[in-house]
Write an enzyme that holds these catalytic residues in place. Structure first.
Site, mmCIF file in Angstrom:
data_model
loop_
_atom_site.group_PDB
_atom_site.id
_atom_site.type_symbol
_atom_site.label_atom_id
_atom_site.label_comp_id
_atom_site.label_asym_id
_atom_site.label_seq_id
_atom_site.Cartn_x
_atom_site.Cartn_y
_atom_site.Cartn_z
ATOM 1 N N HIS A 1 65.815 72.067 40.798
ATOM 2 C CA HIS A 1 66.246 70.724 40.391
ATOM 3 C C HIS A 1 65.053 69.773 40.291
ATOM 4 O O HIS A 1 64.970 68.957 39.361
ATOM 5 C CB HIS A 1 67.264 70.183 41.396
ATOM 6 C CG HIS A 1 68.446 71.082 41.593
ATOM 7 N ND1 HIS A 1 69.396 71.278 40.627
ATOM 8 C CD2 HIS A 1 68.818 71.848 42.650
ATOM 9 C CE1 HIS A 1 70.323 72.126 41.068
ATOM 10 N NE2 HIS A 1 69.989 72.486 42.301
ATOM 11 N N ASN B 1 57.538 50.863 54.979
ATOM 12 C CA ASN B 1 57.454 52.324 54.922
ATOM 13 C C ASN B 1 56.734 52.781 53.657
ATOM 14 O O ASN B 1 55.999 53.777 53.678
ATOM 15 C CB ASN B 1 58.864 52.917 54.957
ATOM 16 C CG ASN B 1 58.846 54.431 55.022
ATOM 17 O OD1 ASN B 1 58.443 55.020 56.011
ATOM 18 N ND2 ASN B 1 59.287 55.054 53.949
ATOM 19 N N ARG C 1 53.033 52.719 54.167
ATOM 20 C CA ARG C 1 52.564 53.779 55.065
ATOM 21 C C ARG C 1 52.550 55.146 54.399
ATOM 22 O O ARG C 1 51.785 56.023 54.798
ATOM 23 C CB ARG C 1 53.441 53.845 56.316
ATOM 24 C CG ARG C 1 53.281 52.673 57.260
ATOM 25 C CD ARG C 1 53.928 52.979 58.601
ATOM 26 N NE ARG C 1 55.351 53.200 58.454
ATOM 27 C CZ ARG C 1 56.285 52.269 58.620
ATOM 28 N NH1 ARG C 1 55.919 51.028 58.906
ATOM 29 N NH2 ARG C 1 57.559 52.549 58.486
ATOM 30 N N ASN D 1 49.936 56.211 50.177
ATOM 31 C CA ASN D 1 48.588 56.796 50.224
ATOM 32 C C ASN D 1 48.218 56.965 51.693
ATOM 33 O O ASN D 1 47.645 56.073 52.309
ATOM 34 C CB ASN D 1 47.588 55.898 49.497
ATOM 35 C CG ASN D 1 46.220 56.539 49.346
ATOM 36 O OD1 ASN D 1 45.888 57.497 50.033
ATOM 37 N ND2 ASN D 1 45.419 56.008 48.441
ATOM 38 N N HIS E 1 45.759 54.815 54.224
ATOM 39 C CA HIS E 1 46.513 54.171 55.297
ATOM 40 C C HIS E 1 45.981 54.575 56.664
ATOM 41 O O HIS E 1 45.889 53.741 57.581
ATOM 42 C CB HIS E 1 47.989 54.529 55.189
ATOM 43 C CG HIS E 1 48.798 54.088 56.374
ATOM 44 N ND1 HIS E 1 49.075 54.926 57.438
ATOM 45 C CD2 HIS E 1 49.358 52.897 56.686
ATOM 46 C CE1 HIS E 1 49.781 54.264 58.344
ATOM 47 N NE2 HIS E 1 49.965 53.044 57.916
ATOM 48 N N TYR F 1 43.359 48.092 61.879
ATOM 49 C CA TYR F 1 44.491 47.566 62.651
ATOM 50 C C TYR F 1 44.335 47.853 64.147
ATOM 51 O O TYR F 1 44.369 46.937 64.985
ATOM 52 C CB TYR F 1 45.786 48.162 62.122
ATOM 53 C CG TYR F 1 47.025 47.688 62.841
ATOM 54 C CD1 TYR F 1 47.544 46.414 62.613
ATOM 55 C CD2 TYR F 1 47.677 48.512 63.760
ATOM 56 C CE1 TYR F 1 48.684 45.979 63.267
ATOM 57 C CE2 TYR F 1 48.811 48.086 64.418
ATOM 58 C CZ TYR F 1 49.310 46.820 64.175
ATOM 59 O OH TYR F 1 50.431 46.387 64.834
ATOM 60 N N SER G 1 42.827 44.858 52.280
ATOM 61 C CA SER G 1 43.281 45.741 51.209
ATOM 62 C C SER G 1 43.383 44.998 49.886
ATOM 63 O O SER G 1 42.971 45.515 48.833
ATOM 64 C CB SER G 1 44.636 46.353 51.583
ATOM 65 O OG SER G 1 45.113 47.209 50.569
ATOM 66 N N HIS H 1 41.124 45.838 46.521
ATOM 67 C CA HIS H 1 41.788 46.160 45.259
ATOM 68 C C HIS H 1 41.366 45.204 44.150
ATOM 69 O O HIS H 1 41.087 45.630 43.018
ATOM 70 C CB HIS H 1 43.310 46.119 45.445
ATOM 71 C CG HIS H 1 43.889 47.358 46.043
ATOM 72 N ND1 HIS H 1 43.860 47.621 47.390
ATOM 73 C CD2 HIS H 1 44.511 48.420 45.471
ATOM 74 C CE1 HIS H 1 44.443 48.778 47.634
ATOM 75 N NE2 HIS H 1 44.844 49.284 46.483
#
Length: 569
Positions: free
Chosen positions: A147, A427, A430, A433, A437, A445, A468, A472
């Site tokens: 599928h 989520n 996280r 990538n 992360h 962090y 970040s 970017h």
């Protein structure tokens, strides 16, 4: 006559056969020929009608029970599969944590028992670091299901249609199919300069951080009276190298030589990757040496070998370890397949731009800001934006990283998770990538929380988002040749807002739909605004640009129509 009656009595006294319908067995009107014979005096028509009604009721109940059993079976299988997956994930993590010794490697000699104990007991000062385990990429497992593989075939069919539409249009316009790839040739222009720049960057990252680290280790091992001052000097030298050697010089080469977009992306993305790897190497090894200098449990600290550092520079991870889980063999057919898929995705992106992006922005008459035209542009850009998103994910995070992982026998292939099932943007960030992360989580962090003694968690999260977003936007600004902070605003405004609104407590299909809708709309905004600004910069060049004019978006004020240069774009 007596024999027939006795036979009838015996048949009536014989134990009844077990019936599959308990409702029939419990009803006196259907217990067999005895009861039928006893009740024939009440009228055969009445018995027949009652039996027919009761049989229909039993069949109806049976069908209801069958449908209910099928539903319960499906629900039970889904729950069992989810619980088994969670259990296996937790078991893998626990087995990695309880691993008694590092995974043996083939690129360096085995360590001594003391060195192994030192490696085993070392943990970052604020907690445990990332554990690498042997596992496949999620899409490799999903594409074994028919599928899911059909969805992959649907994307290939769409590529075939894009190619056919391009050939048909060229045949109508030119009288013959035109197989030229001017856009690809332009985008990857000046490739020899790109290759030379990459080689210089790689050699500098190979030599300078490793040499500085070894010199610093000698100051900690020798009889230096001021090891803290030496640490400050070497740390400053490393930061200066990161800022100038890896940060400024490649950017200067890109800007002064006006490299085209794809060539710019190669240099700048490699620049960012090598800076992150150099930071990880220093960040993981300096605490070990400082811990050894404090305890002095062995004659010398455990220092990584050059081969281990070289392996890390090529490995598809941004977290340094002396040892990684390794596969026993290299599947070269798998490597060739992944590189061919990368090449296919590149041509796929080319046809998306040629058929869906360039005609749209060529036909737009550049005027002052118009809300209707802007709304139409955003919604018309959603489809190409989403296709570019999927192609970027599949080509780089799946194919490219898996190809290098296979060549290096790197066994931990969790470069991403099931981000498409996310019901929250927290989520999604996280799982989209995992490679980047992990670096942000452990070195930005958690280090921020460690320095602040686990206070200011919202500030730490804001710092990660800001870093970040800045990186970017820096990549896009250098590669496109203009500053237009669309992605920065999306990160800092909507990204932060959705991170708190669509948090992990949001469950259910509706939140997944909201996440996808927001993601689609964001891709449309990015493609629309950056494409408009790209064309405006070529339609309306500034003769004597000031700093303010360079920072001001040109698409807000450009009123010129299409020029001859647009044919080249």
């Amino acid at each position: 006559m007596m024999e027939s009656e006795d036979d009838g009595v015996l048949r009536c006294r014989a134990p009844p056969k077990r019936t599959p319908f308990p409702d029939l067995a419990s009803d006196g009107s259907s217990n067999g020929p005895c009861n039928q014979g006893q009740q024939q005096g009440n009228g055969g028509d009445h018995i027949t009608s009652n039996g027919k009604i009761e049989v229909e009721q039993v069949i109806s109940k049976k069908l209801q029970l069958k449908r209910k059993a099928e539903f319960l079976k499906t629900d039970l299988m889904h729950q069992l599969e989810s619980q088994v997956n969670d259990f296996m994930d937790s078991l893998i993590e626990e087995s990695a944590i309880l691993e008694p010794a590092p995974v043996p490697a083939v690129f360096s000699p085995p360590l001594s028992d003391k060195e192994r104990g030192k490696l085993r007991n070392f943990r970052p000062p604020h907690g445990e670091g990332k554990h690498f385990v042997s596992r496949r990429s999620l899409l490799d497992e999903l594409l074994e299901v028919n599928h899911i593989r059909t969805i992959y075939h649907m994307f290939i069919a769409l590529l075939v249609l894009l190619i056919l539409s391009t050939l048909v249009v060229d045949f109508i316009d030119e009288g013959r199919p035109v197989l030229h790839f001017d856009l690809l040739v332009y985008a990857f222009g000046q490739f020899p300069l790109v290759l030379c720049t990459w080689i210089c960057m790689f050699l500098s990252v190979l030599l300078v951080p490793y040499s500085l680290f070894h010199l610093w280790v000698q100051t900690q091992c020798g009889s230096y009276t001021h090891p803290g001052l030496c640490s400050l000097l070497f740390g400053s030298a490393f930061l200066l190298y990161q800022a100038v050697g890896v940060g400024f010089l490649p950017t200067y080469v890109v800007v002064t030589n006006s490299l085209p977009p794809a060539s710019c992306f190669i240099v700048i993305l490699e620049q960012v990757r090598l800076m992150m790897k150099a930071h990880s190497f220093v960040r993981e090894n300096v605490p070990r040496v400082l811990s050894w200098a404090k305890e002095k449990t062995s004659p010398r600290p455990v220092v990584p070998q050059v081969s281990q550092y070289i392996y890390f520079l090529f490995a598809p991870t941004l977290i340094y370890r002396d040892k990684y889980p390794r596969n026993p063999v290299i599947r070269w057919s798998y490597v060739a397949t992944k590189f061919l898929q990368v090449l296919g995705c590149m041509f796929y992106a080319y046809y998306v731009f040629v058929r869906l992006c360039i005609p749209q922005f060529r036909s737009i008459s550049l005027q002052l800001f118009d809300r209707r035209a802007m709304v139409l542009c955003v919604f018309n850009s959603i489809l190409p934006g989403v296709l570019i998103l999927f192609l970027g994910f599949f080509s780089f995070l799946h194919c490219w990283l898996n190809a290098f992982g296979e060549m290096l026998q790197f066994a931990d292939r969790m470069f991403y998770k099931d981000w498409w099932n996310s019901t929250s943007f927290a989520n999604y960030y996280r799982t989209w990538n995992v490679v980047v992360h992990n670096w942000l989580y452990y070195y930005v962090y958690r280090d921020f929380l460690w320095i602040s003694q686990k206070r200011f968690r919202p500030v730490a999260m804001l710092f990660v988002f800001t870093l970040s977003a800045v990186v970017h936007e820096y990549i896009l600004a250098i590669c496109f040749g203009f500053f237009y902070p669309v992605l920065f605003c999306l990160f800092m405004c909507f990204g932060m807002m959705f991170n708190f609104i669509l948090h992990d407590q949001r469950k259910g299909p509706i939140w997944n739909i909201i996440m996808w809708t927001s993601l689609f709309l964001g891709q449309g905004v990015i493609i629309c605004l950056y494409s408009q600004e790209w064309y405006a910069r070529h339609y309306c060049p500034l003769k004597e640009p000031s700093l303010l004019e360079l920072l001001k978006p040109r698409s807000w004020s450009c009123q010129r129509g299409l020029t001859e240069d647009s044919d080249r774009l």
